[in-house]
Design a protein around this motif. Structure first.
Motif, PDB file in Angstrom:
ATOM      1  N   THR A 201       0.980  -1.269   0.065  1.00  8.70           N
ATOM      2  CA  THR A 201       0.062  -0.057   0.066  1.00  8.70           C
ATOM      3  C   THR A 201       0.890   1.292  -0.038  1.00  8.70           C
ATOM      4  O   THR A 201       0.420   2.096  -0.695  1.00  8.70           O
ATOM      5  N   LEU A 202       1.995   1.149   0.922  1.00  7.70           N
ATOM      6  CA  LEU A 202       2.774   2.510   0.960  1.00  7.70           C
ATOM      7  C   LEU A 202       3.807   2.708  -0.503  1.00  7.70           C
ATOM      8  O   LEU A 202       3.944   3.773  -0.918  1.00  7.70           O
ATOM      9  N   ALA A 203       4.065   1.352  -0.880  1.00  5.93           N
ATOM     10  CA  ALA A 203       4.679   1.426  -2.126  1.00  5.93           C
ATOM     11  C   ALA A 203       4.145   2.206  -3.305  1.00  5.93           C
ATOM     12  O   ALA A 203       4.700   2.737  -4.350  1.00  5.93           O
TER      13      ALA A 203
ATOM     14  N   PRO B 264      -8.326  14.047  12.808  1.00  2.16           N
ATOM     15  CA  PRO B 264      -9.488  13.339  13.044  1.00  2.16           C
ATOM     16  C   PRO B 264     -10.118  12.515  11.843  1.00  2.16           C
ATOM     17  O   PRO B 264     -10.575  11.483  12.256  1.00  2.16           O
ATOM     18  N   GLN B 265      -9.882  13.083  10.835  1.00  2.00           N
ATOM     19  CA  GLN B 265     -10.576  12.688   9.593  1.00  2.00           C
ATOM     20  C   GLN B 265      -9.819  11.365   9.048  1.00  2.00           C
ATOM     21  O   GLN B 265     -10.233  10.650   8.264  1.00  2.00           O
ATOM     22  N   ILE B 266      -8.540  11.322   9.496  1.00  3.36           N
ATOM     23  CA  ILE B 266      -7.793   9.913   9.056  1.00  3.36           C
ATOM     24  C   ILE B 266      -7.687   8.983  10.317  1.00  3.36           C
ATOM     25  O   ILE B 266      -7.216   9.652  11.608  1.00  3.36           O
ATOM     26  N   GLN B 267      -8.392   7.839  10.312  1.00  2.15           N
ATOM     27  CA  GLN B 267      -8.166   7.000  11.307  1.00  2.15           C
ATOM     28  C   GLN B 267      -7.485   5.805  11.107  1.00  2.15           C
ATOM     29  O   GLN B 267      -7.216   5.025   9.973  1.00  2.15           O
ATOM     30  N   MET B 268      -6.883   5.148  11.957  1.00  4.10           N
ATOM     31  CA  MET B 268      -5.987   3.923  11.891  1.00  4.10           C
ATOM     32  C   MET B 268      -6.602   2.951  13.110  1.00  4.10           C
ATOM     33  O   MET B 268      -6.798   3.334  14.199  1.00  4.10           O
ATOM     34  N   LEU B 269      -6.326   1.761  12.529  1.00  6.98           N
ATOM     35  CA  LEU B 269      -6.588   0.567  13.682  1.00  6.98           C
ATOM     36  C   LEU B 269      -5.384   0.613  14.583  1.00  6.98           C
ATOM     37  O   LEU B 269      -4.423   0.481  14.133  1.00  6.98           O
ATOM     38  N   HIS B 270      -5.824   0.302  15.901  1.00  3.09           N
ATOM     39  CA  HIS B 270      -4.716   0.208  16.882  1.00  3.09           C
ATOM     40  C   HIS B 270      -5.220  -0.754  17.801  1.00  3.09           C
ATOM     41  O   HIS B 270      -6.271  -0.709  18.374  1.00  3.09           O
ATOM     42  N   ALA B 271      -4.354  -1.677  18.327  1.00  2.00           N
ATOM     43  CA  ALA B 271      -4.471  -2.495  19.981  1.00  2.00           C
ATOM     44  C   ALA B 271      -3.397  -2.174  20.705  1.00  2.00           C
ATOM     45  O   ALA B 271      -2.122  -2.190  20.265  1.00  2.00           O
ATOM     46  N   ILE B 272      -3.689  -1.866  21.771  1.00  2.00           N
ATOM     47  CA  ILE B 272      -2.866  -1.818  22.974  1.00  2.00           C
ATOM     48  C   ILE B 272      -2.702  -2.722  23.907  1.00  2.00           C
ATOM     49  O   ILE B 272      -3.532  -3.572  24.232  1.00  2.00           O
ATOM     50  N   GLY B 273      -1.400  -3.638  23.824  1.00  2.00           N
ATOM     51  CA  GLY B 273      -1.260  -4.716  24.524  1.00  2.00           C
ATOM     52  C   GLY B 273      -1.595  -6.122  23.767  1.00  2.00           C
ATOM     53  O   GLY B 273      -2.005  -5.930  22.735  1.00  2.00           O
TER      54      GLY B 273
ATOM     55  N   ASP C  11      -5.337   3.329   4.110  1.00  2.00           N
ATOM     56  CA  ASP C  11      -5.825   2.918   2.826  1.00  2.00           C
ATOM     57  C   ASP C  11      -4.988   3.835   1.756  1.00  2.00           C
ATOM     58  O   ASP C  11      -3.703   4.379   2.148  1.00  2.00           O
ATOM     59  N   GLU C  12      -5.260   3.513   0.434  1.00  2.00           N
ATOM     60  CA  GLU C  12      -4.335   4.170  -0.646  1.00  2.00           C
ATOM     61  C   GLU C  12      -4.121   5.486  -0.542  1.00  2.00           C
ATOM     62  O   GLU C  12      -3.186   5.950  -1.429  1.00  2.00           O
ATOM     63  N   TYR C  13      -4.923   6.232   0.203  1.00  2.00           N
ATOM     64  CA  TYR C  13      -4.697   7.715   0.082  1.00  2.00           C
ATOM     65  C   TYR C  13      -4.059   8.571   1.191  1.00  2.00           C
ATOM     66  O   TYR C  13      -3.967   9.415   1.422  1.00  2.00           O
ATOM     67  N   TYR C  14      -3.675   7.430   2.142  1.00  2.00           N
ATOM     68  CA  TYR C  14      -3.275   7.969   3.509  1.00  2.00           C
ATOM     69  C   TYR C  14      -2.124   8.845   3.482  1.00  2.00           C
ATOM     70  O   TYR C  14      -2.128  10.315   3.930  1.00  2.00           O
ATOM     71  N   ILE C  15      -1.127   8.764   2.683  1.00  2.00           N
ATOM     72  CA  ILE C  15      -0.096   9.806   2.708  1.00  2.00           C
ATOM     73  C   ILE C  15      -0.397  10.809   1.898  1.00  2.00           C
ATOM     74  O   ILE C  15      -0.212  12.002   2.630  1.00  2.00           O
TER      75      ILE C  15
END
Length: 297
Positions: A26-28, A208-217, A97-101
């Motif tokens: 996705t980043l590439a 706040p319009q850009i969201q990422m999934l994250h897990a702590i622990g 997603d594909e438009y993050y950057i």
């Protein structure tokens, strides 16, 4: 105006290859360059094969686990030497997603015109397992905390602390503020860097319009209405030790450091009483207290 050139840095340690492949691909497709810095994973040959198969990708395989801060600094050194204008940090399990950057660069540029000393722009985070939005913590000069709920916010806002994963950072700001503090190894690395940035007069924002999934622990314990993150005993050692290191830093509010020390001790007690590997947590508590109080890195 010079063209923005971004370099994404992914730090890996025994990653799930499928997740890492998805993130890297996705980043590439949207980034100028991607660097994976690996902390001596058991599957590092698979990591090497990822970057060999993609254009504008490079891997740096370390011969031992030197911690996230050192790995990030290896990537930073590479990016600064190649004169990239922005650096984006990711964990091995990040998902974008594909438009993050593109989207973050646009918001960064707009904010930069209003705030010349903008250091970093982070996303909002949503819990990967339970779906709730993580609150952003702001602190005042005395260390008093205010929590900001990003769920219904539309516009970017200033923040005291952001998680490094997903953060877009100005290369010029990094040169001035300095790299990550490798003495912390893993925990509070981003906290210390953000507070150092503020001490130098920089500002940090969250979009706040850009969201990422994250897990702590690695997991969590459900106690009454609270959900307690569960990290390994190895990780808990650094959490406890490093909270004492924060207390000795002039750019860290004393109240914040004391709260982290108290919170970590209570958290550790909960893990000892209700978690698995009780003796492991007892040992990490003892070592963390001993090394933290003695200032042993």
């Amino acid at each position: 105006m010079a063209k923005c050139r971004t370099c994404s840095i992914i730090v890996s340690y025994n990653p799930e290859i499928e997740n890492l492949v998805a993130l890297t691909k996705t980043l590439a497709l949207q980034d100028d360059f991607v660097v994976i810095v690996d902390n001596n994973s058991h599957n590092k040959e698979s990591i090497l094969s990822i970057t060999k198969s993609l254009d504008r990708c490079h891997s740096i395989l370390l011969d031992k686990n030197t911690g996230i801060a050192h790995a990030q600094n290896i990537g930073i050194e590479f990016a600064l030497a190649e004169n990239y204008t922005h650096i984006v940090f990711f964990d091995q399990d990040s998902s974008i997603d594909e438009y993050y950057i593109r989207d973050q660069l646009q918001v960064f540029a707009k904010l930069k015109s209003q705030h010349p000393k903008l250091a970093a722009l982070g996303p909002a985070f949503v819990d990967k397992k339970h779906g709730f939005h993580y609150k952003i913590v702001n602190i005042d000069r005395y260390g008093r905390r205010t929590k900001i709920d990003t769920q219904h916010m539309q516009k970017p806002f200033a923040a005291s602390l952001i998680i490094s994963s997903g953060s877009l950072v100005s290369a010029d700001a990094l040169r001035d503020i300095g790299p990550m503090d490798e003495r912390f190894f893993i925990d509070y690395v981003d906290t210390e860097w953000c507070l150092r940035a503020h001490a130098k007069g920089y500002v940090i924002f969250v979009n706040p319009q850009i969201q990422m999934l994250h897990a702590i622990g690695d997991n969590s314990l459900k106690l009454l209405k609270w959900r307690v993150p569960v990290h390994s005993a190895f990780r808990r050692y650094y959490r406890i030790r490093n909270a004492f290191f924060l207390l000795k830093m002039p750019h860290v509010p004393t109240l914040l450091a004391l709260r982290e020390i108290a919170f970590n001790l209570v958290h550790q007690l909960v893990l000892i009483l209700f978690g698995q590997n009780k003796m492991g947590y007892v040992r990490s508590l003892w070592r963390g207290l001993k090394d933290g109080l003695n200032g042993k890195y």
